[in-house]
Design a protein around this motif. Structure first.
Motif, short mmCIF file in Angstrom:
data_model
loop_
_atom_site.label_atom_id
_atom_site.label_comp_id
_atom_site.label_asym_id
_atom_site.label_seq_id
_atom_site.Cartn_x
_atom_site.Cartn_y
_atom_site.Cartn_z
N ALA A 32 73.11 60.16 38.55
CA ALA A 32 73.87 59.37 39.08
C ALA A 32 74.65 58.64 38.19
O ALA A 32 74.35 58.79 36.92
N GLU A 116 70.11 56.22 41.30
CA GLU A 116 71.19 55.17 41.87
C GLU A 116 71.10 53.90 41.14
O GLU A 116 71.89 53.36 40.36
N LYS A 151 76.51 60.69 42.77
CA LYS A 151 75.07 60.70 42.78
C LYS A 151 75.03 62.24 43.24
O LYS A 151 75.88 62.76 44.14
#
Length: 166
Positions: A32, A116, A151
């Motif tokens: 990410a 993330e 991501k």
């Protein structure tokens, strides 16, 4: 455009918070990238450029870089219900074209859940550190646009970089 299901994954059948069970998911390569902006008044930006990004507290970007990595690594201690992950890599890139510092945090791991939150936390902590290092110069510093850029891994890959204007 992504859609949100009616059932949130962090709520059980009684609508109580729960940590999502990822035990049955396959471990895959997860990456990410997130970005944050720190905008300075013009006179403060000029001072920073002229001083090589060093204040009486030290090297602003050096300290922010370390803080961003530490923040990414500590995400599960800061965000409730977030899974602890062993990060394989965390890169913090900070550039300052003009009056705005752009912080990009890139994180990767081999795991059952995405990174993330680690990328967003790393970028956010680096931005907060820049503010802290420079607040004696001005309180008119603005942190903005903390956002996920990309991501990969898991169910879907996302790439928002085309929507981001540098």
């Amino acid at each position: 455009m992504t859609t949100v299901s009616n059932k949130l994954s962090h709520l059980d059948d009684s609508d109580l918070p729960q940590m999502v069970d990822v035990g049955s998911k396959a471990a895959t390569r997860r990456t990410a990238q997130a970005q944050a902006r720190v905008t300075f008044p013009a006179d403060v930006a000029a001072q920073l450029h002229g001083a090589g990004y060093v204040t009486p507290k030290g090297g602003v970007f050096t300290v922010a870089h370390i803080a961003g990595v530490m923040g990414a690594k500590a995400t599960s201690q800061l965000i409730p219900l977030c899974h602890p992950l062993v990060l394989d890599k965390c890169d913090i890139d900070i550039s300052m074209p003009g009056d705005t510092a752009l912080i990009t945090c890139t994180v990767s791991c081999q795991g059952r859940t995405g990174v993330e939150m680690e990328a967003l936390t790393g970028a956010s902590v680096a931005a907060l550190t820049i503010y802290d290092m420079c607040k004696a110069m001005s309180h008119d510093i603005v942190i903005s646009e903390v956002r996920l850029l990309t991501k990969t891994g898991g169910k879907s890959d996302l790439d928002y970089t085309a929507q981001v204007q540098a």
